[in-house]
Design an enzyme around this catalytic site. Sequence first.
Site, PDB file in Angstrom:
ATOM      1  N   ASP A 170      21.133 -25.129 -39.606  1.00 21.80           N
ATOM      2  CA  ASP A 170      19.843 -24.766 -40.197  1.00 21.80           C
ATOM      3  C   ASP A 170      19.946 -24.925 -41.716  1.00 21.80           C
ATOM      4  OD1 ASP A 170      17.458 -22.781 -38.732  1.00 21.80           O
ATOM      5  OD2 ASP A 170      17.377 -23.029 -40.907  1.00 21.80           O
ATOM      6  N   ASP A 187      20.152 -29.940 -43.148  1.00 17.55           N
ATOM      7  CA  ASP A 187      18.754 -30.297 -43.367  1.00 17.55           C
ATOM      8  C   ASP A 187      18.498 -31.482 -42.440  1.00 17.55           C
ATOM      9  OD1 ASP A 187      16.369 -31.400 -44.113  1.00 17.55           O
ATOM     10  OD2 ASP A 187      16.848 -31.559 -46.246  1.00 17.55           O
ATOM     11  N   VAL A 188      17.688 -31.261 -41.406  1.00 19.20           N
ATOM     12  CA  VAL A 188      17.568 -32.280 -40.347  1.00 19.20           C
ATOM     13  C   VAL A 188      17.006 -33.612 -40.846  1.00 19.20           C
ATOM     14  CG1 VAL A 188      17.412 -30.698 -38.375  1.00 19.20           C
ATOM     15  CG2 VAL A 188      15.315 -31.357 -39.598  1.00 19.20           C
ATOM     16  N   TYR A 216       0.974 -31.563 -38.222  1.00 18.15           N
ATOM     17  CA  TYR A 216       1.848 -30.945 -37.215  1.00 18.15           C
ATOM     18  C   TYR A 216       1.672 -31.631 -35.859  1.00 18.15           C
ATOM     19  CZ  TYR A 216       4.068 -27.285 -34.408  1.00 18.15           C
ATOM     20  OH  TYR A 216       4.885 -26.597 -33.539  1.00 18.15           O
ATOM     21  N   THR A 252       7.200 -15.954 -32.953  1.00 13.43           N
ATOM     22  CA  THR A 252       8.304 -16.209 -33.892  1.00 13.43           C
ATOM     23  C   THR A 252       7.747 -16.137 -35.310  1.00 13.43           C
ATOM     24  OG1 THR A 252       7.950 -18.577 -34.194  1.00 13.43           O
ATOM     25  CG2 THR A 252       9.211 -17.939 -32.236  1.00 13.43           C
TER      26      THR A 252
HETATM   27  N1  LIG Z   1       6.231 -20.515 -32.427  1.00 17.44           N
HETATM   28  C1  LIG Z   1       5.347 -21.275 -31.800  1.00 17.44           C
HETATM   29  O1  LIG Z   1       4.243 -20.828 -31.439  1.00 17.44           O
HETATM   30  C2  LIG Z   1       5.683 -22.711 -31.476  1.00 17.44           C
HETATM   31  C3  LIG Z   1       4.823 -23.404 -30.615  1.00 17.44           C
HETATM   32  C4  LIG Z   1       5.103 -24.719 -30.294  1.00 17.44           C
HETATM   33  C5  LIG Z   1       6.223 -25.345 -30.813  1.00 17.44           C
HETATM   34  N2  LIG Z   1       7.032 -24.654 -31.647  1.00 17.44           N
HETATM   35  C6  LIG Z   1       8.198 -25.371 -32.175  1.00 17.44           C
HETATM   36  O2  LIG Z   1       9.375 -24.674 -31.861  1.00 17.44           O
HETATM   37  C7  LIG Z   1      10.390 -24.974 -32.832  1.00 17.44           C
HETATM   38  C8  LIG Z   1      10.992 -23.678 -33.311  1.00 17.44           C
HETATM   39  O3  LIG Z   1       9.974 -22.960 -34.035  1.00 17.44           O
HETATM   40  P1  LIG Z   1       9.948 -21.375 -34.152  1.00 17.44           P
HETATM   41  O4  LIG Z   1       8.639 -20.926 -33.660  1.00 17.44           O
HETATM   42  O5  LIG Z   1      11.194 -20.810 -33.586  1.00 17.44           O
HETATM   43  O6  LIG Z   1       9.889 -21.257 -35.752  1.00 17.44           O
HETATM   44  P2  LIG Z   1      10.834 -20.517 -36.791  1.00 17.44           P
HETATM   45  O7  LIG Z   1      10.124 -20.692 -38.088  1.00 17.44           O
HETATM   46  O8  LIG Z   1      11.187 -19.167 -36.315  1.00 17.44           O
HETATM   47  O9  LIG Z   1      12.165 -21.416 -36.764  1.00 17.44           O
HETATM   48  C9  LIG Z   1      12.224 -22.703 -37.321  1.00 17.44           C
HETATM   49  C10 LIG Z   1      13.611 -22.911 -37.883  1.00 17.44           C
HETATM   50  O10 LIG Z   1      13.685 -24.257 -38.381  1.00 17.44           O
HETATM   51  C11 LIG Z   1      14.427 -24.219 -39.581  1.00 17.44           C
HETATM   52  N3  LIG Z   1      14.144 -25.381 -40.402  1.00 17.44           N
HETATM   53  C12 LIG Z   1      13.014 -25.680 -41.081  1.00 17.44           C
HETATM   54  N4  LIG Z   1      13.181 -26.831 -41.768  1.00 17.44           N
HETATM   55  C13 LIG Z   1      14.441 -27.273 -41.499  1.00 17.44           C
HETATM   56  C14 LIG Z   1      15.202 -28.402 -41.897  1.00 17.44           C
HETATM   57  N5  LIG Z   1      14.714 -29.316 -42.749  1.00 17.44           N
HETATM   58  N6  LIG Z   1      16.458 -28.542 -41.405  1.00 17.44           N
HETATM   59  C15 LIG Z   1      16.981 -27.610 -40.572  1.00 17.44           C
HETATM   60  N7  LIG Z   1      16.324 -26.515 -40.171  1.00 17.44           N
HETATM   61  C16 LIG Z   1      15.068 -26.349 -40.638  1.00 17.44           C
HETATM   62  C17 LIG Z   1      13.976 -22.915 -40.258  1.00 17.44           C
HETATM   63  O11 LIG Z   1      14.876 -22.501 -41.284  1.00 17.44           O
HETATM   64  C18 LIG Z   1      13.930 -21.974 -39.069  1.00 17.44           C
HETATM   65  O12 LIG Z   1      15.181 -21.354 -38.868  1.00 17.44           O
HETATM   66  C19 LIG Z   1       9.686 -25.781 -33.927  1.00 17.44           C
HETATM   67  O13 LIG Z   1       9.966 -27.151 -33.735  1.00 17.44           O
HETATM   68  C20 LIG Z   1       8.229 -25.498 -33.691  1.00 17.44           C
HETATM   69  O14 LIG Z   1       7.402 -26.533 -34.169  1.00 17.44           O
HETATM   70  C21 LIG Z   1       6.803 -23.347 -31.997  1.00 17.44           C
END
Ligand SMILES: NC(=O)c1ccc[n+]([C@@H]2O[C@H](COP(=O)([O-])OP(=O)(O)OC[C@H]3O[C@@H](n4cnc5c(N)ncnc54)[C@H](O)[C@@H]3O)[C@@H](O)[C@H]2O)c1
Length: 248
Positions: free
Chosen positions: A38, A59-60, A153, A188
């Site tokens: 992360d 950083d992905v 998005y 989240t």
């Molecule tokens: N929460 C929702 O409702 C939801 C719905 C659909 C899809 N998603 C997807 O699920 C995945 C996880 O999201 P979440 O809800 O757990 O969000 P979150 O914000 O809790 O977690 C996202 C994580 O990604 C990390 N991150 C951001 N940019 C980064 C980078 N450049 N390199 C490495 N890490 C990075 C952040 O530091 C964080 O730890 C995401 O891809 C999100 O788009 C979430």
Amino acid sequence: MSDASGDRPVLVTGGASGIGAATCRLLATHGHPVVVADVHDGAGRAVAAEVNGLFVHLDVGDPEDWSTVLRVATDRFGRLYGLVSAAGVKSEYLIDSPEDEELFARTARVNQFGVLLGVQVVGQHLRAGGEGSIVNIASAAAMPPAQSPDLAYVSTKWGVRGISRTAAKALAPYGVRVNTVLPGLINTPMIAGVAAGDPERVAQISAAIPLGRVGEPDEVACAAYFFVSDQSSYATGAELVVDGGTLA
Ligand SMILES: NC(=O)c1ccc[n+]([C@@H]2O[C@H](COP(=O)([O-])OP(=O)(O)OC[C@H]3O[C@@H](n4cnc5c(N)ncnc54)[C@H](O)[C@@H]3O)[C@@H](O)[C@H]2O)c1
């Protein structure tokens, strides 16, 4: 190679929070060595300590970071068996937002290019080992009908679906599977702003979901784990929606 979970280290991007962190915990429960990756070092280290895993800054969107994470992970565990790409950002780029190339590029860099680098860098490693499983977290917002107004998005998450399917075909001959999980609204930090401190809004959102509630990160982690595990041994290029019935 044995199929015991202990011989199957899994790298989780976005492992510091939300769905990624829940996936790290579930993988560890099932005996997998876990690499938590992360940009958020403090929270990532805390999750790694909890699961007795390894934290690596990633950083992905940075190809050099991917080379480093692969080197550090293989130095520690010998090899990787799996990748769960959960890192993601929302963008709030609406139809009437000011035209903003930089915002679009920033969103695409994490949500789309980051997933692409994962299937390339880790995909090549897994391919050399002759087995493995990659799970990409897209979003139910990338399924018809259109739901979210966030143009950047949604388009990047559609991109993830394309990357997964294309990589699934390319890597199948080498015993490497690639599947996609598409979550609905999950509790989240990413959605913290959606209805924070507003019980009426929470009730309104929940009423629009057939199961009557927002999902929990663990409930998405289970789907990701299914695709990592041999329970899904004949599934590749597949997609699993986890959205409380919204798309039904
Ligand atoms: N929460 C929702 O409702 C939801 C719905 C659909 C899809 N998603 C997807 O699920 C995945 C996880 O999201 P979440 O809800 O757990 O969000 P979150 O914000 O809790 O977690 C996202 C994580 O990604 C990390 N991150 C951001 N940019 C980064 C980078 N450049 N390199 C490495 N890490 C990075 C952040 O530091 C964080 O730890 C995401 O891809 C999100 O788009 C979430």
